[in-house]
Scaffold this motif. Structure first.
Motif, PDB file in Angstrom:
ATOM      1  N   SER A 172      66.634   2.749  53.589  1.00  0.00           N
ATOM      2  CA  SER A 172      66.870   2.312  54.583  1.00  0.00           C
ATOM      3  C   SER A 172      68.038   3.399  55.686  1.00  0.00           C
ATOM      4  O   SER A 172      67.584   4.213  56.701  1.00  0.00           O
ATOM      5  CB  SER A 172      66.919   0.755  55.018  1.00  0.00           C
ATOM      6  N   ALA A 173      69.435   3.857  55.044  1.00  0.00           N
ATOM      7  CA  ALA A 173      70.050   4.051  56.573  1.00  0.00           C
ATOM      8  C   ALA A 173      69.539   5.134  56.315  1.00  0.00           C
ATOM      9  O   ALA A 173      69.635   6.465  56.991  1.00  0.00           O
ATOM     10  CB  ALA A 173      71.345   3.709  55.382  1.00  0.00           C
ATOM     11  N   GLU A 219      69.043   1.154  61.520  1.00  0.00           N
ATOM     12  CA  GLU A 219      69.402   0.116  60.480  1.00  0.00           C
ATOM     13  C   GLU A 219      69.330  -1.561  61.070  1.00  0.00           C
ATOM     14  O   GLU A 219      68.677  -1.610  60.713  1.00  0.00           O
ATOM     15  CB  GLU A 219      70.966   0.387  59.973  1.00  0.00           C
ATOM     16  N   HIS A 223      67.287  -3.644  59.257  1.00  0.00           N
ATOM     17  CA  HIS A 223      67.541  -4.478  58.209  1.00  0.00           C
ATOM     18  C   HIS A 223      67.974  -5.949  59.273  1.00  0.00           C
ATOM     19  O   HIS A 223      68.482  -7.447  58.600  1.00  0.00           O
ATOM     20  CB  HIS A 223      68.799  -4.810  58.443  1.00  0.00           C
ATOM     21  N   ASP A 230      76.198   1.507  54.913  1.00  0.00           N
ATOM     22  CA  ASP A 230      75.074   2.485  54.535  1.00  0.00           C
ATOM     23  C   ASP A 230      74.599   3.421  55.174  1.00  0.00           C
ATOM     24  O   ASP A 230      74.991   4.991  54.921  1.00  0.00           O
ATOM     25  CB  ASP A 230      74.094   1.535  54.472  1.00  0.00           C
ATOM     26  N   THR A 275      66.069  -5.578  51.846  1.00  0.00           N
ATOM     27  CA  THR A 275      67.770  -6.439  52.804  1.00  0.00           C
ATOM     28  C   THR A 275      67.819  -7.254  53.074  1.00  0.00           C
ATOM     29  O   THR A 275      68.607  -7.935  53.129  1.00  0.00           O
ATOM     30  CB  THR A 275      68.102  -5.158  52.931  1.00  0.00           C
TER      31      THR A 275
HETATM   32 MG   LIG Z   1      69.181  -0.577  53.418  1.00  0.00          MG
END
Ligand SMILES: [Mg+2]
Ligand SMILES: Nc1ncnc2c1ncn2[C@@H]1O[C@H](COP(=O)(O)OP(=O)(O)OP(=O)(O)O)[C@@H](O)[C@H]1O
Ligand SMILES: C[C@@](O)(CCO)CC(=O)[O-]
Length: 449
Positions: A172-173, A219, A223, A230, A275
């Protein structure tokens, strides 16, 4: 950061030519996942596995398209569908004297999502049911309305990863950093990167800081409550000790230049998880059992600091290595007590313990995804082959990767022929992505911020 023309919001010098590619690495957390969200230090390093994102002009000039084959998702909007008016109230547009004309909004938007903008964007996302698709699209539209403007033509954004998606390695990052850098380039806020792979960066550049601050917001869209470790690693690369501070105080990021050459085996359980769910689960535990969970977080804090001291020693000798492995084992046990392991992760650990190849902990958010095994030094090639075969026979996937590589990068696609050759959509698999556009296999194509 370059200064865009205030009328068009486009930078006149160093303007990016479309099409182009950007790329950012995944990461492996050695110590401190989850406790990082609660203000404790953590240690992570960039991986050679990365996300690649191409930007090209859309066939229809008023269409913005996302093509995300790794998650079986594509989506189109009209440029006029975006809530430009709502965005204008909060958008940060540097004026031509180089000062931010809305600096209050900038400092606010650099660590919090603007709730009014979030609700204005909701309509663009209503038809997306799958949370995996929703979070990626949400991150895109949030950054797009902030960084771009209604006068720009429509572009197509295609993303592919050599990383497993949603498996603890910071996919994701790395996507967030690719989105932030590509939008900052077409919005004219930053210039194309110019440093070659071997050039060392003495201090962070304003352009990489711009990418970093917006990737943190992306992010957040994915998240909910990221610590920021990250996207910091995906943006700046290398290896870091990172600590999130209380709101309004910037996080502390200490580059670890002498990161020791750790022999790691990465194993993906292939157990899907998000996450966002695991971070929320730990936060619930922290509020239900503040004292008990606080003691666990403190123990992880000590482990991370002990690990850091060992890693910055001039010699990472046998004694340091064996203490380091103990810390890995303890950190995993504490993550189990926070409720973020999974039977598949325990099976990987059991398998590696039985084969006596090293010490294992989950990495990233857990709940499935990946484990790292810090390998003993004296293992023969055949022992390793047998170990990997056993893990694969149990349904897992093992990865070879190197640690501490470059952060966000840029690759121009100058010639029309490049566009077909580097069409991310058509590339078959990880190996073909790596060999065709990969930073590792083609370092000369790439420049870094
Ligand atoms: Mg992630
Ligand atoms: N290549 C990609 N294409 C499209 N979306 C992606 C891609 N990589 C990541 N994403 C987005 O990121 C989400 C996964 O993020 P998540 O934080 O849950 O896992 P992770 O980042 O891989 O692991 P961790 O956060 O533990 O390191 C996906 O559901 C998707 O929305
Ligand atoms: C679980 C977590 O600590 C690491 C995810 O890679 C979340 C975060 O720090 O943002």
């Amino acid at each position: 950061m370059t200064v865009p023309d205030p009328k068009t919001n486009q930078n006149q010098n160093n303007k990016v030519q479309v099409p182009f590619l950007v790329s950012a690495p995944g990461k492996v957390i050695i110590f401190g996942e989850h406790s990082a969200v609660h203000g404790k230090p953590a240690i992570a390093a960039a991986l050679s596995l990365r996300t690649y994102l191409s930007v090209s002009k859309s066939e229809s000039p008023d269409t913005v398209s996302l093509i995300f084959p790794d998650i079986n998702f594509s989506k189109q909007w009209k440029v006029s569908d975006f809530p430009w008016e709502a965005a204008a109230k909060y958008q940060v547009i540097p004026s031509n004297d180089g000062k931010l004309n809305n600096s209050a909004a900038f400092s606010k938007s650099s660590d919090e999502l603007v709730p009014e903008l979030v609700s204005a964007l909701a309509e663009m996302l209503v038809t997306i049911d799958d949370p995996t698709h929703y979070s990626a699209a949400y991150a895109f539209v949030y950054l797009y309305v902030n960084i771009c403007n209604s006068k720009m033509p429509g572009y197509t954004f295609t993303a592919r990863s050599t990383l497993p998606v949603g498996a603890g390695l910071g996919s994701s990052a790395s996507l967030a950093v690719c989105l932030a850098s590509s939008l900052a380039l077409i919005g004219g806020h930053i210039a194309p990167a110019s440093l070659s792979i071997n050039e060392l960066v003495a201090t962070d550049s304003p352009d990489s800081d711009f990418i970093h601050s917006w990737s943190f917001l992306a992010e957040k869209c994915i998240h909910g409550n990221p610590s920021g470790i990250d996207n910091a690693v995906a943006c700046y690369g290398g290896a870091v000790m990172f600590q999130r501070m209380k709101s309004s105080v910037p996080s502390v990021r200490t580059a670890m230049r002498n990161f020791p050459p750790l022999k790691l085996l990465l194993t993906n359980t292939k157990q899907p998880r998000r996450t966002a769910d695991l971070v929320a689960k730990v936060s619930a535990l922290v509020s239900d059992f503040p004292k008990s969970s606080g003691v666990i977080m403190d123990a992880i804090d000590y482990i991370t600091r002990e690990g850091y001291k060992l890693m910055i020693r001039p010699f990472f000798d046998n004694e340091a290595k064996s203490r380091f492995r103990e810390l890995i084992r303890m950190n995993h046990g504490l993550l189990v007590s926070l409720g973020v392991s999974h039977p598949t992760l325990e099976r990987v650990k059991l398998c590696c313990d039985e084969l006596e190849i090293g010490d294992t902990k989950l990495t990233g958010a857990g709940g499935g995804g990946c484990a790292i095994t810090l390998l003993r030094d004296e293992l023969s090639e055949s022992t390793m082959k047998n170990a990997e075969a056993r893990l694969v026979s149990e349904g897992f996937e093992t990865f070879e990767t190197t640690l501490g590589g470059k952060g966000v990068g840029y690759c121009p696609l100058d010639k029309a022929a490049d566009v077909d050759k580097f069409d991310l959509f058509r590339l078959e698999d990880r190996e073909e992505i790596e060999s065709t556009v990969g930073v590792g296999a083609n370092p000369n194509f790439w420049s870094f911020w």
